[in-house]
Design a protein around this motif. Structure first.
Motif, PDB file in Angstrom:
ATOM      1  N   ASN A  14      26.815 -26.775   0.259  1.00 46.81           N
ATOM      2  CA  ASN A  14      28.220 -26.730  -0.134  1.00 46.81           C
ATOM      3  C   ASN A  14      28.540 -27.855  -1.118  1.00 46.81           C
ATOM      4  O   ASN A  14      29.559 -27.819  -1.793  1.00 46.81           O
ATOM      5  N   ASP A  15      27.704 -28.888  -1.160  1.00 48.51           N
ATOM      6  CA  ASP A  15      27.926 -30.041  -2.038  1.00 48.51           C
ATOM      7  C   ASP A  15      26.698 -30.224  -2.921  1.00 48.51           C
ATOM      8  O   ASP A  15      25.808 -31.018  -2.625  1.00 48.51           O
ATOM      9  N   TYR A  16      26.666 -29.488  -3.998  1.00 49.13           N
ATOM     10  CA  TYR A  16      25.511 -29.453  -4.888  1.00 49.13           C
ATOM     11  C   TYR A  16      25.142 -30.844  -5.411  1.00 49.13           C
ATOM     12  O   TYR A  16      23.978 -31.240  -5.376  1.00 49.13           O
ATOM     13  N   GLU A  17      26.122 -31.571  -5.903  1.00 53.12           N
ATOM     14  CA  GLU A  17      25.843 -32.884  -6.503  1.00 53.12           C
ATOM     15  C   GLU A  17      25.240 -33.849  -5.490  1.00 53.12           C
ATOM     16  O   GLU A  17      24.284 -34.557  -5.803  1.00 53.12           O
ATOM     17  N   GLN A  18      25.780 -33.887  -4.281  1.00 51.27           N
ATOM     18  CA  GLN A  18      25.244 -34.794  -3.255  1.00 51.27           C
ATOM     19  C   GLN A  18      23.832 -34.393  -2.838  1.00 51.27           C
ATOM     20  O   GLN A  18      22.959 -35.247  -2.670  1.00 51.27           O
ATOM     21  N   SER A  19      23.591 -33.111  -2.653  1.00 49.30           N
ATOM     22  CA  SER A  19      22.253 -32.650  -2.266  1.00 49.30           C
ATOM     23  C   SER A  19      21.248 -32.912  -3.376  1.00 49.30           C
ATOM     24  O   SER A  19      20.142 -33.402  -3.119  1.00 49.30           O
ATOM     25  N   LEU A  20      21.618 -32.609  -4.610  1.00 53.22           N
ATOM     26  CA  LEU A  20      20.713 -32.841  -5.736  1.00 53.22           C
ATOM     27  C   LEU A  20      20.387 -34.329  -5.869  1.00 53.22           C
ATOM     28  O   LEU A  20      19.222 -34.707  -6.048  1.00 53.22           O
ATOM     29  N   LYS A  21      21.382 -35.161  -5.732  1.00 55.67           N
ATOM     30  CA  LYS A  21      21.174 -36.610  -5.795  1.00 55.67           C
ATOM     31  C   LYS A  21      20.227 -37.067  -4.683  1.00 55.67           C
ATOM     32  O   LYS A  21      19.317 -37.866  -4.913  1.00 55.67           O
ATOM     33  N   PHE A  22      20.423 -36.562  -3.478  1.00 51.70           N
ATOM     34  CA  PHE A  22      19.578 -36.930  -2.348  1.00 51.70           C
ATOM     35  C   PHE A  22      18.111 -36.597  -2.625  1.00 51.70           C
ATOM     36  O   PHE A  22      17.240 -37.445  -2.507  1.00 51.70           O
ATOM     37  N   TYR A  23      17.836 -35.365  -2.993  1.00 46.46           N
ATOM     38  CA  TYR A  23      16.442 -34.944  -3.182  1.00 46.46           C
ATOM     39  C   TYR A  23      15.801 -35.628  -4.392  1.00 46.46           C
ATOM     40  O   TYR A  23      14.626 -35.993  -4.347  1.00 46.46           O
ATOM     41  N   LYS A  25      16.900 -38.616  -6.002  1.00 46.94           N
ATOM     42  CA  LYS A  25      16.888 -40.086  -5.905  1.00 46.94           C
ATOM     43  C   LYS A  25      16.149 -40.577  -4.664  1.00 46.94           C
ATOM     44  O   LYS A  25      15.364 -41.514  -4.738  1.00 46.94           O
ATOM     45  N   MET A  26      16.407 -39.973  -3.518  1.00 47.45           N
ATOM     46  CA  MET A  26      15.783 -40.438  -2.272  1.00 47.45           C
ATOM     47  C   MET A  26      14.328 -40.003  -2.155  1.00 47.45           C
ATOM     48  O   MET A  26      13.474 -40.775  -1.743  1.00 47.45           O
ATOM     49  N   LEU A  88       7.748 -46.179   3.625  1.00 45.64           N
ATOM     50  CA  LEU A  88       8.701 -45.168   3.177  1.00 45.64           C
ATOM     51  C   LEU A  88      10.069 -45.391   3.818  1.00 45.64           C
ATOM     52  O   LEU A  88      11.098 -45.294   3.144  1.00 45.64           O
ATOM     53  N   TYR A  89      10.087 -45.715   5.092  1.00 40.04           N
ATOM     54  CA  TYR A  89      11.353 -45.992   5.775  1.00 40.04           C
ATOM     55  C   TYR A  89      12.093 -47.133   5.073  1.00 40.04           C
ATOM     56  O   TYR A  89      13.287 -47.041   4.799  1.00 40.04           O
ATOM     57  N   TYR A  90      11.361 -48.181   4.748  1.00 42.57           N
ATOM     58  CA  TYR A  90      11.936 -49.330   4.055  1.00 42.57           C
ATOM     59  C   TYR A  90      12.471 -48.905   2.676  1.00 42.57           C
ATOM     60  O   TYR A  90      13.596 -49.251   2.302  1.00 42.57           O
ATOM     61  N   GLU A  91      11.669 -48.164   1.912  1.00 44.86           N
ATOM     62  CA  GLU A  91      12.064 -47.734   0.573  1.00 44.86           C
ATOM     63  C   GLU A  91      13.311 -46.853   0.609  1.00 44.86           C
ATOM     64  O   GLU A  91      14.210 -46.997  -0.231  1.00 44.86           O
ATOM     65  N   LEU A  92      13.384 -45.941   1.570  1.00 42.68           N
ATOM     66  CA  LEU A  92      14.563 -45.080   1.682  1.00 42.68           C
ATOM     67  C   LEU A  92      15.805 -45.910   2.017  1.00 42.68           C
ATOM     68  O   LEU A  92      16.886 -45.669   1.481  1.00 42.68           O
ATOM     69  N   GLY A  93      15.634 -46.896   2.888  1.00 43.51           N
ATOM     70  CA  GLY A  93      16.748 -47.797   3.205  1.00 43.51           C
ATOM     71  C   GLY A  93      17.214 -48.573   1.983  1.00 43.51           C
ATOM     72  O   GLY A  93      18.411 -48.744   1.751  1.00 43.51           O
ATOM     73  N   GLU A  94      16.271 -49.029   1.173  1.00 46.05           N
ATOM     74  CA  GLU A  94      16.600 -49.748  -0.054  1.00 46.05           C
ATOM     75  C   GLU A  94      17.343 -48.853  -1.048  1.00 46.05           C
ATOM     76  O   GLU A  94      18.161 -49.332  -1.826  1.00 46.05           O
ATOM     77  N   LYS A  95      17.072 -47.556  -1.012  1.00 47.24           N
ATOM     78  CA  LYS A  95      17.749 -46.605  -1.907  1.00 47.24           C
ATOM     79  C   LYS A  95      19.117 -46.192  -1.364  1.00 47.24           C
ATOM     80  O   LYS A  95      19.837 -45.450  -2.009  1.00 47.24           O
ATOM     81  N   GLY A  96      19.446 -46.639  -0.160  1.00 50.70           N
ATOM     82  CA  GLY A  96      20.757 -46.343   0.405  1.00 50.70           C
ATOM     83  C   GLY A  96      20.786 -45.281   1.481  1.00 50.70           C
ATOM     84  O   GLY A  96      21.863 -44.864   1.908  1.00 50.70           O
ATOM     85  N   ALA A  97      19.623 -44.836   1.942  1.00 47.16           N
ATOM     86  CA  ALA A  97      19.614 -43.840   3.032  1.00 47.16           C
ATOM     87  C   ALA A  97      20.225 -44.455   4.281  1.00 47.16           C
ATOM     88  O   ALA A  97      19.939 -45.603   4.623  1.00 47.16           O
TER      89      ALA A  97
END
Length: 135
Positions: A14-23, A25-26, A88-97
């Protein structure tokens, strides 16, 4: 019988921009093809990394998809194998996950001799990351 392999996973959002950014960038995926106004959908987009291809779709005719919950049938999560689960957990946290799914009090936990953690994507897809190969 012919052998088969996984071609892609289709994820609706339902939120294209947020999903696209997640896949992108994260999970470091890249857009292969972005098609606006695809058969009544605002977007139908192909994204991929080295081993996974996702078809990301919006709804048809500006409707809204129902949310996924723990009480549905069908696919409950997708799992990606990683070499270094802690890195990977650390890197995702650094990216804002921040949407890690806790198991008890922990984000990373052990199951069947391996470690894993789960992350919820903006549209609700649960992505498991695991460091043990094999079923």
């Amino acid at each position: 019988m012919r052998k088969s392999f996984l071609h892609h996973i289709c994820i609706q959002t339902n939120d294209y921009e947020q999903s696209l950014k997640f896949y992108c960038k994260m999970l470091d995926m890249e857009i292969i093809e972005e098609t606006p106004d695809f058969h009544g959908r605002e977007y139908n987009t192909w994204i991929k990394n080295d081993s996974l291809c996702i078809e990301l779709q919006t709804t048809k005719n500006e409707r809204q998809f129902d949310q996924i919950d723990d009480e549905h049938t069908g696919v409950s999560h997708i799992c990606l194998w990683v070499n270094d689960i802690n890195q990977l957990y650390y890197e995702l946290g650094e990216k804002g996950a921040h949407s890690f799914i806790k198991h008890g009090a922990n984000d990373i936990y052990e199951v069947n001799g391996g470690k894993l953690f789960k992350l919820k994507a903006p549209e609700g897809t649960i992505i498991e990351f695991r460091n043990k190969l094999g079923c």
